[in-house]
Design a protein around this motif. Sequence first.
Motif, short mmCIF file in Angstrom:
data_model
loop_
_atom_site.label_atom_id
_atom_site.label_comp_id
_atom_site.label_asym_id
_atom_site.label_seq_id
_atom_site.Cartn_x
_atom_site.Cartn_y
_atom_site.Cartn_z
N LEU A 158 -39.96 -34.99 -50.30
CA LEU A 158 -39.30 -33.69 -50.35
C LEU A 158 -37.86 -33.82 -50.83
O LEU A 158 -36.96 -33.14 -50.34
N ASP A 159 -37.66 -34.68 -51.82
CA ASP A 159 -36.31 -34.89 -52.35
C ASP A 159 -35.73 -33.64 -52.99
O ASP A 159 -34.51 -33.51 -53.12
N ASP A 160 -36.61 -32.67 -53.36
CA ASP A 160 -36.14 -31.43 -53.98
C ASP A 160 -36.10 -30.27 -52.98
O ASP A 160 -36.01 -29.10 -53.39
N LEU A 161 -36.15 -30.57 -51.68
CA LEU A 161 -36.16 -29.51 -50.66
C LEU A 161 -34.98 -28.57 -50.81
O LEU A 161 -35.12 -27.34 -50.73
N PHE A 162 -33.78 -29.12 -51.05
CA PHE A 162 -32.58 -28.29 -51.06
C PHE A 162 -32.48 -27.44 -52.33
O PHE A 162 -31.72 -26.47 -52.36
N GLU A 163 -33.27 -27.78 -53.36
CA GLU A 163 -33.35 -26.92 -54.54
C GLU A 163 -34.14 -25.66 -54.25
O GLU A 163 -33.95 -24.63 -54.90
N HIS A 164 -35.04 -25.74 -53.29
CA HIS A 164 -35.95 -24.62 -53.03
C HIS A 164 -35.66 -23.87 -51.72
O HIS A 164 -36.16 -22.77 -51.52
N GLY A 165 -34.84 -24.47 -50.85
CA GLY A 165 -34.71 -23.91 -49.51
C GLY A 165 -33.52 -23.01 -49.27
O GLY A 165 -33.53 -22.21 -48.34
N ASN A 166 -32.46 -23.12 -50.12
CA ASN A 166 -31.22 -22.39 -49.87
C ASN A 166 -30.70 -22.65 -48.46
O ASN A 166 -30.32 -21.74 -47.72
N LEU A 167 -30.71 -23.92 -48.07
CA LEU A 167 -30.31 -24.32 -46.72
C LEU A 167 -28.82 -24.64 -46.69
O LEU A 167 -28.31 -25.30 -47.60
N PRO A 168 -28.11 -24.20 -45.65
CA PRO A 168 -26.67 -24.51 -45.56
C PRO A 168 -26.44 -25.94 -45.10
O PRO A 168 -27.31 -26.55 -44.48
N GLU A 169 -25.27 -26.47 -45.39
CA GLU A 169 -24.94 -27.82 -44.93
C GLU A 169 -24.77 -27.87 -43.42
O GLU A 169 -25.11 -28.85 -42.79
N ARG A 170 -24.21 -26.79 -42.84
CA ARG A 170 -24.03 -26.76 -41.39
C ARG A 170 -24.73 -25.53 -40.81
O ARG A 170 -24.71 -24.45 -41.40
N ALA A 171 -25.34 -25.73 -39.65
CA ALA A 171 -26.00 -24.64 -38.95
C ALA A 171 -24.98 -23.82 -38.17
O ALA A 171 -23.87 -24.27 -37.89
N SER A 172 -25.38 -22.60 -37.80
CA SER A 172 -24.53 -21.72 -37.00
C SER A 172 -24.90 -21.84 -35.53
O SER A 172 -26.08 -21.76 -35.18
N PRO A 173 -23.92 -22.04 -34.64
CA PRO A 173 -24.23 -22.14 -33.22
C PRO A 173 -24.95 -20.90 -32.70
O PRO A 173 -24.74 -19.79 -33.21
N VAL A 174 -25.81 -21.07 -31.71
CA VAL A 174 -26.53 -19.95 -31.11
C VAL A 174 -25.52 -18.91 -30.63
O VAL A 174 -24.55 -19.23 -29.94
N GLY A 175 -25.74 -17.66 -31.03
CA GLY A 175 -24.85 -16.57 -30.63
C GLY A 175 -23.68 -16.34 -31.57
O GLY A 175 -22.90 -15.40 -31.36
N ALA A 176 -23.55 -17.18 -32.62
CA ALA A 176 -22.47 -16.95 -33.59
C ALA A 176 -22.66 -15.60 -34.26
O ALA A 176 -23.79 -15.15 -34.50
N ASP A 177 -21.56 -14.95 -34.59
CA ASP A 177 -21.60 -13.65 -35.26
C ASP A 177 -21.87 -13.89 -36.75
O ASP A 177 -21.00 -14.36 -37.49
N ILE A 178 -23.09 -13.58 -37.16
CA ILE A 178 -23.49 -13.79 -38.56
C ILE A 178 -22.94 -12.70 -39.47
O ILE A 178 -22.77 -12.90 -40.66
N GLY A 179 -22.66 -11.53 -38.89
CA GLY A 179 -22.15 -10.41 -39.68
C GLY A 179 -22.81 -9.11 -39.26
O GLY A 179 -23.65 -9.08 -38.36
#
Length: 528
Positions: A209-230
């Motif tokens: 799955l070396d191309d996972l990040f090309e297809h996933g739109n995954l962030p480098e860091r996750a957001s803590p539970v309860g963080a205000d996403i917007g």
Amino acid sequence: MTKQFVCAVDVGTGSARAGILDASGTLLGRAERPIAMNQPKPDHAEHDSRDIWAAVCTAVRAAREKAGVAAEHIAGISFDATCSLVVRDRQGGQLSVSTSGDRRWDTIVWLDHRAIAEADECTASGHEVLNYIGGVMSPEMATPKLMWLKRNLPKTWNEAGYLFDLTDFLTWQATGSLARSQCTLTAKWTYLAHQDTAWQRDFFELVGLDDLFEHGNLPERASPVGADIGPLTAQAAAELGLTENCRVGAGVIDAYAGALGVLGGFAGDDQNIGRHLALIAGTSSCVMAMSPDPQPFAGVWGPYYGAALPKLWLSEGGQSATGALLDHIIRWHGAGGEPNAAMHARIAARVAELRAAEGESLADRLHVLPDFHGNRSPLADPHAVGVVSGLTLDSSFDSLCKLYWRTAVGIALGVRHVLEALNENGYLIDTLHVTGGHTKNPLLMELYADATGCTVVEPLADEAVLLGTGMVAATAAGLFPDLNAACLAMQQGGKTRAANPAAGVRFDRDYRIFLEMHRQRQMLDAIR
């Protein structure tokens, strides 16, 4: 000052539920809507994410109407969901994950076991990430499903532009944000939240799955539970019947919401929280324990850093089929039928009569090893199968009741098995906090105390999962300074049931047989 409320959304295997809660954790109104599932082949299970979102929107509107709360007074919303995998194309449109090719079915359900071979490959890799999932990759996690998708549906994989855990998909639908929860990524995507470099890209390369990040739109860091996403987008606010002032919190997997709902009262009490186990029990069962230090060991998922409460490590065990197994027993038996609430109640009532007449030795030669859908914990063996010993030619309704009773015993002994593994590896658990559908089953609630020897706490909150997600929403809305404060302010307490010491000898004997059945099943499997 206008009173403020929050909305909690819980997407389970068969339905979406929504609840409106106040800042004290009181549930003011709830509503539920079914969601469709497609099962084109054995071990394949698929959802339609648009159907899920429609069910969520309808449920939120209905819950708010029942609560009698104006839309402008809903300050926050959060989502919990099963750890299902949603696949969308680069324009955000649906992509088929189904062998049928129908684009509607764009979500692989958590319980889908199509990727069991890929899970075995991940386990064989020996990579460091395995140290934080109990040493064995489960087909219920994201990586094996992604591997299966790339190998078996290459067109879908090549067109994929977004890959989401279902909770994060719902947050994306609500806000347009690509933020992902620390809960979902840590628990199901091999994200090591405690490390500076959380994504182990060499692991994905190792499993193709070396191309996972090309297809996933995954962030480098996750957001803590309860963080205000917007805030909600205009479209999402209109569909949900809320306003664009409503803040959206980084959500959790459904069982983790239940853990917050029942263990939230111990937030900040690092010294004692390790004595308490959350048992979120419905179709399947999850057990969750938290501690200030990591407790890694084989057969239990984790330890996961910050996957529920901040700065705590969480260990997750479970049973892949519990409520589903009792349903299966009813359908399977000649005297059974449709496993609805009335049938479960009728069986439980008859079991009580049989026990009163025949004593506690009722069907004591009948034994059930409940691994009909594999053993999630503590053996971490998705290939495990169920075993029934002690069958006769009796096909009466009473024989169904006896088999149901002894299956329930087997389910409770499975919890004891997980408990012993946790306590042998650093925990000191003596109290079970049970939430979910099993609280409505008097046989299971009795057995969870008597077969484990633990005190059992049943939450006073009708909906501990919605309560936990409400705590997350209240944090994002700024009603409390942090998640710990929200949990302490909104927790509802519970009623306790002590174990019956007189039952201990009987269940000790049953447990010895339970362990021997595991051993003999493994011996049979080894014969070639």
